[in-house]
Design a protein around this motif. Structure first.
Motif, PDB file in Angstrom:
ATOM      1  N   GLY A  53       0.708  -1.136  -0.144  1.00 25.78           N
ATOM      2  CA  GLY A  53      -0.043  -0.023  -0.046  1.00 25.78           C
ATOM      3  C   GLY A  53       0.704   1.322   0.034  1.00 25.78           C
ATOM      4  O   GLY A  53       0.248   2.312   0.095  1.00 25.78           O
ATOM      5  N   ARG A  54       2.155   1.344   0.045  1.00 24.88           N
ATOM      6  CA  ARG A  54       2.876   2.300  -0.210  1.00 24.88           C
ATOM      7  C   ARG A  54       2.695   3.030  -1.591  1.00 24.88           C
ATOM      8  O   ARG A  54       2.761   2.364  -2.591  1.00 24.88           O
ATOM      9  N   LEU A  55       2.696   4.228  -1.868  1.00 21.58           N
ATOM     10  CA  LEU A  55       2.840   4.974  -2.924  1.00 21.58           C
ATOM     11  C   LEU A  55       3.880   5.216  -3.523  1.00 21.58           C
ATOM     12  O   LEU A  55       5.130   5.509  -3.059  1.00 21.58           O
ATOM     13  N   ILE A  56       4.170   4.895  -4.919  1.00 20.98           N
ATOM     14  CA  ILE A  56       5.330   4.914  -5.767  1.00 20.98           C
ATOM     15  C   ILE A  56       5.281   6.147  -6.272  1.00 20.98           C
ATOM     16  O   ILE A  56       4.652   6.749  -6.785  1.00 20.98           O
ATOM     17  N   PHE A  57       6.537   6.853  -6.039  1.00 22.53           N
ATOM     18  CA  PHE A  57       6.860   8.423  -6.526  1.00 22.53           C
ATOM     19  C   PHE A  57       6.689   8.651  -7.850  1.00 22.53           C
ATOM     20  O   PHE A  57       7.211   7.838  -8.854  1.00 22.53           O
ATOM     21  N   PRO A  58       5.775   9.439  -8.368  1.00 19.72           N
ATOM     22  CA  PRO A  58       5.841   9.801  -9.885  1.00 19.72           C
ATOM     23  C   PRO A  58       6.668  10.669 -10.685  1.00 19.72           C
ATOM     24  O   PRO A  58       6.860  11.667 -10.226  1.00 19.72           O
ATOM     25  N   VAL A  59       7.694   9.822 -11.050  1.00 17.40           N
ATOM     26  CA  VAL A  59       9.137  10.591 -11.063  1.00 17.40           C
ATOM     27  C   VAL A  59       9.079  11.648 -12.272  1.00 17.40           C
ATOM     28  O   VAL A  59       9.726  12.515 -12.373  1.00 17.40           O
ATOM     29  N   ASP A  60       7.782  11.504 -13.367  1.00 15.48           N
ATOM     30  CA  ASP A  60       7.799  12.482 -14.184  1.00 15.48           C
ATOM     31  C   ASP A  60       6.805  13.439 -13.859  1.00 15.48           C
ATOM     32  O   ASP A  60       6.473  14.424 -14.648  1.00 15.48           O
ATOM     33  N   TYR A  61       6.809  13.907 -12.459  1.00 13.95           N
ATOM     34  CA  TYR A  61       5.551  15.099 -12.234  1.00 13.95           C
ATOM     35  C   TYR A  61       5.836  16.345 -12.710  1.00 13.95           C
ATOM     36  O   TYR A  61       4.957  17.096 -12.893  1.00 13.95           O
ATOM     37  N   ARG A  62       7.227  16.626 -13.065  1.00 12.59           N
ATOM     38  CA  ARG A  62       7.374  17.845 -13.487  1.00 12.59           C
ATOM     39  C   ARG A  62       7.152  18.099 -14.897  1.00 12.59           C
ATOM     40  O   ARG A  62       7.257  19.230 -15.165  1.00 12.59           O
ATOM     41  N   GLU A  63       6.737  17.078 -15.641  1.00 16.71           N
ATOM     42  CA  GLU A  63       6.257  17.290 -16.824  1.00 16.71           C
ATOM     43  C   GLU A  63       4.627  17.567 -16.972  1.00 16.71           C
ATOM     44  O   GLU A  63       3.909  17.463 -17.601  1.00 16.71           O
ATOM     45  N   TRP A  64       4.046  17.545 -15.522  1.00 24.71           N
ATOM     46  CA  TRP A  64       2.709  17.617 -15.373  1.00 24.71           C
ATOM     47  C   TRP A  64       2.127  19.034 -15.605  1.00 24.71           C
ATOM     48  O   TRP A  64       3.280  19.796 -15.896  1.00 24.71           O
ATOM     49  N   VAL A  65       0.794  19.516 -15.315  1.00 22.02           N
ATOM     50  CA  VAL A  65       0.574  20.769 -15.485  1.00 22.02           C
ATOM     51  C   VAL A  65       0.844  21.442 -14.057  1.00 22.02           C
ATOM     52  O   VAL A  65       0.518  20.949 -13.091  1.00 22.02           O
ATOM     53  N   PHE A  66       1.446  22.761 -14.291  1.00 20.40           N
ATOM     54  CA  PHE A  66       1.741  23.585 -12.875  1.00 20.40           C
ATOM     55  C   PHE A  66       0.517  24.192 -12.705  1.00 20.40           C
ATOM     56  O   PHE A  66       0.068  25.126 -13.714  1.00 20.40           O
ATOM     57  N   LEU A  67       0.281  24.223 -11.576  1.00 19.15           N
ATOM     58  CA  LEU A  67      -0.932  24.838 -11.042  1.00 19.15           C
ATOM     59  C   LEU A  67      -0.639  26.246 -10.227  1.00 19.15           C
ATOM     60  O   LEU A  67      -1.364  27.309 -10.358  1.00 19.15           O
ATOM     61  N   THR A  68       0.454  26.394  -9.345  1.00 19.79           N
ATOM     62  CA  THR A  68       0.889  27.613  -8.449  1.00 19.79           C
ATOM     63  C   THR A  68       1.990  27.402  -7.737  1.00 19.79           C
ATOM     64  O   THR A  68       2.629  26.277  -7.809  1.00 19.79           O
ATOM     65  N   SER A  69       2.403  28.577  -7.167  1.00 21.80           N
ATOM     66  CA  SER A  69       3.588  28.478  -6.250  1.00 21.80           C
ATOM     67  C   SER A  69       3.255  29.308  -5.162  1.00 21.80           C
ATOM     68  O   SER A  69       2.274  30.203  -5.376  1.00 21.80           O
ATOM     69  N   GLY A  70       3.913  29.111  -3.969  1.00 25.97           N
ATOM     70  CA  GLY A  70       3.501  30.013  -2.773  1.00 25.97           C
ATOM     71  C   GLY A  70       4.852  30.067  -2.210  1.00 25.97           C
ATOM     72  O   GLY A  70       5.845  29.337  -2.249  1.00 25.97           O
ATOM     73  N   LEU A  71       4.751  31.340  -1.271  1.00 30.93           N
ATOM     74  CA  LEU A  71       6.059  31.708  -0.398  1.00 30.93           C
ATOM     75  C   LEU A  71       5.534  31.463   0.760  1.00 30.93           C
ATOM     76  O   LEU A  71       4.753  32.413   1.188  1.00 30.93           O
ATOM     77  N   ASP A  72       6.424  30.805   1.574  1.00 29.31           N
ATOM     78  CA  ASP A  72       6.162  30.967   3.024  1.00 29.31           C
ATOM     79  C   ASP A  72       4.766  30.705   3.697  1.00 29.31           C
ATOM     80  O   ASP A  72       4.163  31.311   4.399  1.00 29.31           O
ATOM     81  N   MET A  73       4.032  29.804   3.026  1.00 27.66           N
ATOM     82  CA  MET A  73       2.667  29.878   3.268  1.00 27.66           C
ATOM     83  C   MET A  73       2.405  28.873   4.609  1.00 27.66           C
ATOM     84  O   MET A  73       3.299  27.852   4.675  1.00 27.66           O
ATOM     85  N   SER A  74       1.764  29.288   5.410  1.00 31.47           N
ATOM     86  CA  SER A  74       1.214  28.500   6.580  1.00 31.47           C
ATOM     87  C   SER A  74      -0.310  28.684   6.971  1.00 31.47           C
ATOM     88  O   SER A  74      -1.006  29.761   6.669  1.00 31.47           O
ATOM     89  N   TYR A  75      -1.001  27.622   7.309  1.00 36.54           N
ATOM     90  CA  TYR A  75      -2.180  27.609   7.765  1.00 36.54           C
ATOM     91  C   TYR A  75      -2.550  27.920   9.193  1.00 36.54           C
ATOM     92  O   TYR A  75      -3.589  27.526   9.688  1.00 36.54           O
ATOM     93  N   VAL A  76      -1.422  28.137   9.744  1.00 34.24           N
ATOM     94  CA  VAL A  76      -1.473  28.518  11.517  1.00 34.24           C
ATOM     95  C   VAL A  76      -1.131  29.851  11.459  1.00 34.24           C
ATOM     96  O   VAL A  76      -0.068  30.249  11.231  1.00 34.24           O
ATOM     97  N   ASP A  77      -1.848  30.436  12.437  1.00 32.99           N
ATOM     98  CA  ASP A  77      -1.605  31.782  12.900  1.00 32.99           C
ATOM     99  C   ASP A  77      -0.476  31.845  13.664  1.00 32.99           C
ATOM    100  O   ASP A  77      -0.026  31.049  14.448  1.00 32.99           O
ATOM    101  N   GLY A  78       0.482  32.970  13.408  1.00 30.97           N
ATOM    102  CA  GLY A  78       1.725  33.063  13.983  1.00 30.97           C
ATOM    103  C   GLY A  78       2.896  32.333  13.723  1.00 30.97           C
ATOM    104  O   GLY A  78       3.930  32.241  14.258  1.00 30.97           O
ATOM    105  N   MET A  79       2.633  31.428  12.818  1.00 25.78           N
ATOM    106  CA  MET A  79       3.813  30.521  12.240  1.00 25.78           C
ATOM    107  C   MET A  79       4.979  31.330  11.885  1.00 25.78           C
ATOM    108  O   MET A  79       4.882  32.251  10.832  1.00 25.78           O
TER     109      MET A  79
END
Length: 193
Positions: A25-51
């Motif tokens: 049941g372990r997921l095998i890493f998709p080595v070609d993911y960098r050829e997939w569709v790019f959706l977004t980038s984020g800088l220093d994102m956190s979903y916790v206040d004060g992080m």
């Protein structure tokens, strides 16, 4: 006609982008993911206040398998077998000719994959985290906060489409935004007015 047939048979075939698992049941890493569709980038994102990020900064890039992206464009929803890859990279400030701002380093600080696979997971979605070796990864336990956070705040189908600038308007137009996301948006709008 013969030339055309030969050219087609010589063209590289794309690997399937369905999740692949080991027998345990372990997921095998998709080595070609960098050829997939790019959706977004984020800088220093956190979903916790004060992080605080401390003395380092992090950029993340999100990619999705091409077939799922095409379905999302048509329907505003993610199909079964969707794979979203979040690649975390250190943000550097000094290098080459750069004098200000931040750019992505070659160092990967971790990779997380969010998968929709109804045949494997009772709640359809699961998370996996990959370390340096990109060895097959075990599923992050469903008691982890990422699951409840995505259910409570995901804009579409337990995913953070609200951070995908080209897909959020599409989901809005197709009427697929979740009630939880709409609630978050109205609460945010109330705070800013």
């Amino acid at each position: 006609m013969l030339y055309c047939a030969n050219a087609q048979s010589d063209s590289p075939s794309l690997p399937p982008h369905n999740p692949t698992y080991t027998t345990d049941g372990r997921l095998i890493f998709p080595v070609d993911y960098r050829e997939w569709v790019f959706l977004t980038s984020g800088l220093d994102m956190s979903y916790v206040d004060g992080m605080e990020m401390g003395d380092h900064h992090m950029l993340d890039n999100v990619f999705v398998n091409p077939a799922s992206y095409k379905v999302f464009l048509a329907t505003g929803m993610w199909p079964d077998k969707t794979m979203l890859v979040k690649e975390n990279r250190r943000a550097d400030t000094r290098g080459s000719i750069n004098k200000s701002g931040k750019y992505q380093s070659t160092e990967t600080m971790g990779i997380e994959i969010h998968i929709k696979d109804a045949a494997h997971f009772p709640d359809q979605w699961a998370f996996f985290a990959f370390g340096d070796g990109l060895q097959p990864a075990v599923m992050i336990p469903q008691t982890a906060s990422c699951y409840s956070c995505h259910v409570a705040h995901g804009a579409v189908d337990n995913t953070f489409v609200q951070f995908y600038p080209t897909l959020l308007p599409l989901a809005r137009d197709k009427g697929t935004l979740s009630a939880a996301y709409k609630h978050d948006e109205s609460a945010t709008a109330d705070k800013t007015h």
